[in-house]
Scaffold this active site. Structure first.
Site: not given
Ligand code: ARG
Length: 459
Positions: A110, A156, A277, A283, A290, A317
């Protein structure tokens, strides 16, 4: 592999139970910390006369050999073992016989595991700090190159006021500098040695806990044995600091993703950090950004796991706590991976200054400056605000900008306007005049870069 806790039991653990109970698949990465902790413990046992000095020496020597053998590949960690502590102690005993069995005197797994995690995370934090610093340095360099690159600042996600690309990205440097200080703070509180807490109630042996702490470079020893074995605050604090790093990387990623789109085209990622792609030949996707944004979810999940595991367990523990390692290691590994991929992506991206400047020219981002100009002429801000609002409406109507609206139209709305208004709303001037501390002017951003680089050099 045999369990450590045999005497009381008549049967071996069922195979399924062993698999369920075992933590070796994820705690084996702490082999070096476990061995170093044991070396310190054995050294202290010898020095304090709790075991013979000659036996302590033998244990230390053999632990060193085990460490080298694992590192060289001469010794494979047995994945059937219950955990890394069992494996190392078993190996030591296999090599040294009776002497090996003395290592665990005055110690429990522990306090041993509480020690190992601290040692492991302390090292991981240092690595993460280095990676965060690399990213801050890259941001500062990129900012340096783009101090005059005007871009629209947003609120915004609507064009709001003129800033520069340097000013914008230095906001991330500011966040990451806070992350550094949070990591340092977590490390400081983590750097206290729990060994000597025993299973929960300390021990009757005359341990020299301070000596162990010193050998392992800790700043002190834990002061309550129950807390020493059952505290995982340091894992939670680190997971929280790592979560914030991921919040920052994720927001930055989101902006990179937007900026790469044809709608913005403010930056272009290097081919080495983009993907294509399988069907659409045109692409070029910002997959790295991402993925970083997506992986933030894992780290927040790890934090939630740790909080939930800890919140309801009685002292001291409990085996629940074995769940700490997968969560915190996952958070550590994820953040390291993300930083490793993210930093060179930022370093190699091309900043498309002209596109930013063009975007800044639209959207009336100098409207506040136009109102401030009238304030300079003595008009109260609210009236200046209203007059400028009317001008903006007029421009939208006539498909003009504040720069291209004729002076006569200005004067129609407010006769305080004169030729100087065109200088006042010039975007370069609007930025240059924002000399306030923290603002976008070149001077102000220079100071921000200096401050960030200063943090890198002192840390
Ligand atoms: N593998 C365990 C853990 O990670 C080590 C401590 C085990 N202690 C015990 N009493 N079962 O938490």
């Amino acid at each position: 592999m045999a369990q450590l806790w045999k005497g009381r039991f008549k049967k071996e653990l069922a195979k399924e139970t062993n698999d369920f109970n075992s933590s070796i698949s994820f705690d084996s990465r702490m082999f070096e910390e476990d061995i170093k902790g044991s070396i310190a413990h054995a050294t202290m046992l010898g020095a304090a006369g709790i075991i013979d000095k000659s036996e302590s020496d033998k244990i230390v020597d053999e632990l060193d050999k085990i460490l080298n053998d694992i590192k060289s590949g001469a010794l494979q960690i047995d994945m059937e073992a219950e955990d890394i502590h069992t494996f190392i102690e078993g190996e030591l005993t296999a090599r040294l016989g009776q002497t090996g069995k003395r290592l665990h005197t005055a110690r429990s797994r522990n306090d041993q595991v509480a020690l190992d995690i601290r040692l492991t995370l302390r090292k991981e934090i240092t690595e993460i700090e280095e990676k965060v610093k690399e990213l801050i340095a890259v941001i500062c360099d990129k900012a340096e190159e783009n101090k005059t690159a005007i871009m629209p600042g947003y609120t915004h996600l609507q064009r709001a006021q003129p800033i520069t690309f340097a000013h914008h990205i230095m906001a991330y440097a500011a966040m990451l500098c806070r992350d550094l200080s949070r990591l340092a703070d977590a490390k400081k509180r983590m750097n206290i040695c729990p060994l000597g807490s025993g299973a929960l109630a300390g021990t009757t042996y005359p341990l020299n806990r301070e000596m162990v702490a010193e050998l392992l470079d800790f700043d002190g020893v834990t002061l309550n044995s129950l807390d020493g074995v059952s505290d995982r605050d340091f894992c939670i604090e680190l997971a929280a600091a790592l979560s914030l790093i991921m919040v920052h990387l994720s927001r930055f990623s989101e902006e990179i993703i937007m900026w790469c789109s044809w709608e913005f085209k403010f930056v272009e990622l290097d081919d080495a950090f983009s993907t294509g792609s399988s069907i659409m030949p045109q692409k070029k996707n910002p997959d790295i950004a991402e993925l970083v944004r997506g992986k933030s979810g894992r780290v927040f999940g790890d934090l939630t796991t740790l909080l939930t595991v800890m919140k309801g367990i009685a002292l001291a523990y409990n085996k629940d706590m074995q769940e700490d390692k997968e969560a915190i290691f996952d958070a550590v590994d994820t953040v390291k991976m993300c930083l490793t991929a993210f930093t060179p992506m930022i370093e190699t991206m091309t900043v498309l200054k002209d596109n930013m400047r063009n975007a800044a020219a639209k959207g009336f981002i100098n409207a506040t400056d136009c109102a401030d100009y009238l304030v300079g002429k003595g008009l109260p801000f609210r009236d200046a605000y209203k007059a400028t609002g009317e001008l903006v409406a007029l421009c939208i109507d006539k498909n003009l900008t504040l720069e291209t609206l004729p002076l006569a139209e200005y004067k129609n709305i407010c006769d305080l306007f004169d030729e100087e208004v065109y200088t006042a709303i010039n975007l370069e001037k609007c930025v240059a005049d924002r000399l306030v501390v923290g603002g976008p002017s070149e001077q102000s951003v220079d100071n921000q870069i200096k401050a960030a680089r200063n943090i890198l050099s002192v840390n």
